[in-house]
Design a protein around this motif. Structure first.
Motif, mmCIF file in Angstrom:
data_model
loop_
_atom_site.group_PDB
_atom_site.id
_atom_site.type_symbol
_atom_site.label_atom_id
_atom_site.label_comp_id
_atom_site.label_asym_id
_atom_site.label_seq_id
_atom_site.Cartn_x
_atom_site.Cartn_y
_atom_site.Cartn_z
ATOM 1 N N LEU A 191 -8.701 -29.319 -22.066
ATOM 2 C CA LEU A 191 -7.540 -28.558 -22.549
ATOM 3 C C LEU A 191 -7.006 -27.615 -21.472
ATOM 4 N N LEU A 192 -7.905 -27.048 -20.683
ATOM 5 C CA LEU A 192 -7.469 -26.193 -19.572
ATOM 6 C C LEU A 192 -6.666 -26.997 -18.564
ATOM 7 N N CYS A 193 -7.116 -28.202 -18.233
ATOM 8 C CA CYS A 193 -6.380 -29.046 -17.283
ATOM 9 C C CYS A 193 -5.012 -29.436 -17.829
ATOM 10 N N VAL A 194 -4.940 -29.746 -19.116
ATOM 11 C CA VAL A 194 -3.645 -30.084 -19.716
ATOM 12 C C VAL A 194 -2.707 -28.882 -19.684
ATOM 13 N N ALA A 195 -3.234 -27.706 -19.996
ATOM 14 C CA ALA A 195 -2.403 -26.499 -19.977
ATOM 15 C C ALA A 195 -1.884 -26.217 -18.571
ATOM 16 N N LEU A 196 -2.739 -26.377 -17.569
ATOM 17 C CA LEU A 196 -2.297 -26.163 -16.190
ATOM 18 C C LEU A 196 -1.261 -27.201 -15.774
ATOM 19 N N HIS A 197 -1.439 -28.437 -16.214
ATOM 20 C CA HIS A 197 -0.463 -29.486 -15.901
ATOM 21 C C HIS A 197 0.896 -29.166 -16.528
ATOM 22 N N LEU A 198 0.889 -28.738 -17.783
ATOM 23 C CA LEU A 198 2.143 -28.405 -18.455
ATOM 24 C C LEU A 198 2.797 -27.159 -17.872
ATOM 25 N N ALA A 199 1.998 -26.280 -17.280
ATOM 26 C CA ALA A 199 2.548 -25.086 -16.644
ATOM 27 C C ALA A 199 3.138 -25.395 -15.271
ATOM 28 N N GLY A 200 2.901 -26.588 -14.752
ATOM 29 C CA GLY A 200 3.481 -26.974 -13.479
ATOM 30 C C GLY A 200 2.579 -26.750 -12.289
ATOM 31 N N VAL A 201 1.327 -26.418 -12.508
ATOM 32 C CA VAL A 201 0.395 -26.212 -11.404
ATOM 33 C C VAL A 201 0.065 -27.573 -10.805
#
Length: 64
Positions: free
Chosen positions: A37-47
């Motif tokens: 979930l952390l990786c998905v959140a970072l991906h959606l944030a544009g990192v």
């Protein structure tokens, strides 16, 4: 890239959950789920996509 990492982590979490497997007290299905979930959140944030996007925009503006 982070979305692919998240998919792999979610796959491992599913396997751990289905087999009731855990690697000690730290790495179990819940921990892997949280990491995914952390990786998905970072991906959606544009990192992780910033460098490629900026270089493309620079080439496009220079060609005009």
């Amino acid at each position: 890239m982070l979305a692919i990492v998240a998919a792999v982590i979610f796959g491992l979490a599913l396997i751990f959950d289905l087999t009731d497997l855990s690697l000690g007290e730290v790495f179990d299905g819940g921990t892997l789920l949280t990491a995914g979930l952390l990786c998905v959140a970072l991906h959606l944030a544009g990192v992780g996509a910033g460098a490629r996007g900026r270089s493309f925009n620079w080439r496009r503006t220079r060609s005009r």
